[in-house]
Write an enzyme that holds these catalytic residues in place. Structure first.
Site, PDB file in Angstrom:
ATOM      1  N   GLU A 272     -10.850  60.095  55.189  1.00 43.10           N
ATOM      2  CA  GLU A 272     -11.132  59.138  54.633  1.00 43.10           C
ATOM      3  C   GLU A 272      -9.988  58.361  53.856  1.00 43.10           C
ATOM      4  O   GLU A 272     -10.357  59.357  52.213  1.00 43.10           O
ATOM      5  CB  GLU A 272     -12.644  58.219  54.398  1.00 43.10           C
ATOM      6  CG  GLU A 272     -12.180  56.701  54.040  1.00 43.10           C
ATOM      7  CD  GLU A 272     -11.983  55.847  52.840  1.00 43.10           C
ATOM      8  OE1 GLU A 272     -11.615  55.438  52.193  1.00 43.10           O
ATOM      9  OE2 GLU A 272     -12.816  56.827  51.718  1.00 43.10           O
TER      10      GLU A 272
ATOM     11  N   CYS B 185     -10.135  53.312  46.978  1.00 44.17           N
ATOM     12  CA  CYS B 185      -9.789  53.389  47.698  1.00 44.17           C
ATOM     13  C   CYS B 185      -9.241  52.216  48.111  1.00 44.17           C
ATOM     14  O   CYS B 185      -8.637  51.871  48.639  1.00 44.17           O
ATOM     15  CB  CYS B 185     -10.062  54.486  49.229  1.00 44.17           C
ATOM     16  SG  CYS B 185     -11.257  55.034  48.888  1.00 44.17           S
TER      17      CYS B 185
END
Length: 496
Positions: free
Chosen positions: A265, A299
């Site tokens: 990720e 993020c």
């Protein structure tokens, strides 16, 4: 800070106990809001990592954990869930002090949400079928007869999982990655960020009190040499990593010779599309939250605000008003809404990116500097920028600071083109009172996780999370997040 008030990590957590570092040492961990030393953490080395991998390997190959029923593992994980909830105040205080996160975000996003995800994964484990039947089929036999065939498919644990987590959501990802891997029968070696080691220590400390089988869960701290051992050692079967796309690419290269399974990720530069029919109060609140949540160190935060030109100035005015209510400071104060960046180098990097944008013609709506009223800590003001297009570096690169850019557009098609013109594809958002059109646009966004308007109120634990393009490989959360920590077997045979 008084010396006797410091947290002290007793070592690496290997097997079922704390082990003093062999080739490592200790490191002072600062509170990013005050720059005072918060704790003294163990720093592991490759010899410590070797012991942790060996313990995890032994636990998986010959221990009881993988051989337990899914229900029995779920019951044990329920004990862990309850024990972590019982330490909620301690954990939230730790997140505030170690990561510099505002208390409301620490309590909600970074504690309550991962605990909700863990509970949902445990509930799913009670329903999960590791062995599922294949359909019956009729095949022609060699003697001209008909053969009735069937079979089964089985999900089995991958093996030893190296979980490598970042500073911005340390406890969150320590819990989500480790619990999913453990539920499915794997053994785990967790390597936290050197910036936030105590958010892994408290998870290990809680597990130690619950008498899990030795070696099922291990924590080893340290730097790049420890991470590289985890990504290259043949005894490790899978790497689950959250971090930048550059590091993710390096992990892929390091893991390739041993063909490890990967769950990555990675970074993002997510777009929030504000249509001309948007509720601008909802839009401004969502946009502001996305540039200030975790001080922009997330993020999936939507930091490219694509706003229809007809409402662009009104949107900016709303953002200015929301910014006027923000309180920047030490998150130990519960009234503070925006805390510091994690370290001075991050503060300097964000400053450099904003200054470069201004030199290139960008306009600062608000912010754009370190706050003048704070002379300690790694702070940067919430910042909104206009006067750039999607080709500007500040609109393309991940900033990891409290900075958003506003870019105007004329048509839905143009908004989608700008949103998708990115090497990343992690998240996206659409604000529109026309929910049908917003859903149509969501179908066209190149992103793995999309929020319409103000979303479902919190993270949906059944929604798989992950990105497209350079934003990663694989998914966490939901059934897909559990399956990610398994391998699939097929067993076929005659029905009679």
């Amino acid at each position: 800070m008084k010396t006797d008030s410091l947290l002290r990590m007793p070592g690496s957590f290997i097997g079922s106990d704390w082990v003093q570092p062999i080739d490592g040492g200790t490191e002072d961990i600062p509170n990013p809001a005050t720059e005072d030393v918060y704790g003294v953490a163990t720093v592991g080395g490759v010899k410590d990592c070797d012991l942790a991998i060996a313990a995890a390997r032994k636990a998986f190959d010959s221990g009881p954990w993988r051989r337990m029923s899914m229900r029995d593992r779920a019951r044990k994980m329920e004990q862990l869930h309850a024990a972590l909830l019982a330490r909620s105040d301690e954990i939230i205080d730790m997140i505030v002090a170690e990561a510099g996160c505002a208390r409301a975000e620490a309590a909600g996003l970074l504690f309550a949400i991962p605990m909700q995800q863990m509970a949902a994964d445990i509930d799913e484990a009670y329903r999960y079928e590791s062995v599922r039947s294949l359909p019956f089929i009729i095949n022609p036999g060699w003697a001209g007869d008909k053969v009735l065939g069937t079979g089964a498919k089985q999900r089995v644990p991958v093996g030893v999982v190296a979980a490598i987590t970042p500073f911005n959501a340390g406890f969150f990802l320590n819990v989500v990655k480790s619990s999913a891997a453990l539920i499915m029968g794997n053994s785990v070696v967790l390597k936290p960020s050197p910036y936030t080691p105590f958010e892994a220590w408290i998870l290990a400390d809680t597990i130690r009190r619950l008498d899990f089988p030795p070696g099922v869960f291990n924590v080893v701290t340290g730097g790049i040499e420890v991470a590289q051992m985890l990504t290259t050692d043949p005894r490790v079967d899978m790497v689950s990593f959250t971090g930048s796309d550059k590091v993710g690419a390096a992990i892929m290269a390091q893991a390739a010779p041993t063909l490890k399974r990967l769950l990555l990720e990675l970074g993002g530069k997510s777009a929030l599309i504000v249509r001309q029919d948007a509720d601008l109060d909802v839009a401004a609140q969502a946009a502001y939250w996305n540039i200030t949540c975790e001080t922009g160190q997330g993020c999936c935060l939507f930091t490219r605000h694509l706003v229809h030109n007809s409402v662009k100035q009104a949107f900016i005015d709303k953002m200015i008003a929301v910014n006027g209510q923000a309180v920047v400071g030490d998150p130990a104060d519960p009234s503070v809404t925006v805390g510091p960046l994690i370290r001075a180098r991050e503060q300097q990097r964000v400053t450099g990116m904003v200054d470069e944008a201004v030199r290139g013609g960008a306009e600062i709506v608000f912010g754009g500097k370190a706050p003048s009223h704070l002379n300690r800590g790694y702070f940067y003001e919430p910042t909104l920028i206009t006067g750039v297009d999607n080709a500007a570096r500040i609109a393309r690169d991940e900033i990891f600071g409290p900075v958003g850019v506003v870019i105007g557009y004329e048509t839905d098609e143009e908004a989608l083109a700008i949103a998708n013109d990115s090497p990343y594809g992690l998240g996206g958002g659409i604000i529109s009172t026309d929910k049908g059109r917003a859903f149509e646009m969501a179908l066209e966004l190149d992103a793995g996780f999309i929020v319409m308007n103000d979303g479902p109120g919190a993270k949906h634990p059944a929604a798989p999370f992950g990105g497209l393009k350079r934003s990663g490989i694989g998914r966490e959360s939901g059934v897909e997040g559990l399956d990610a920590y398994t391998e699939l077997k097929s067993i076929v045979f005659r029905a009679g």
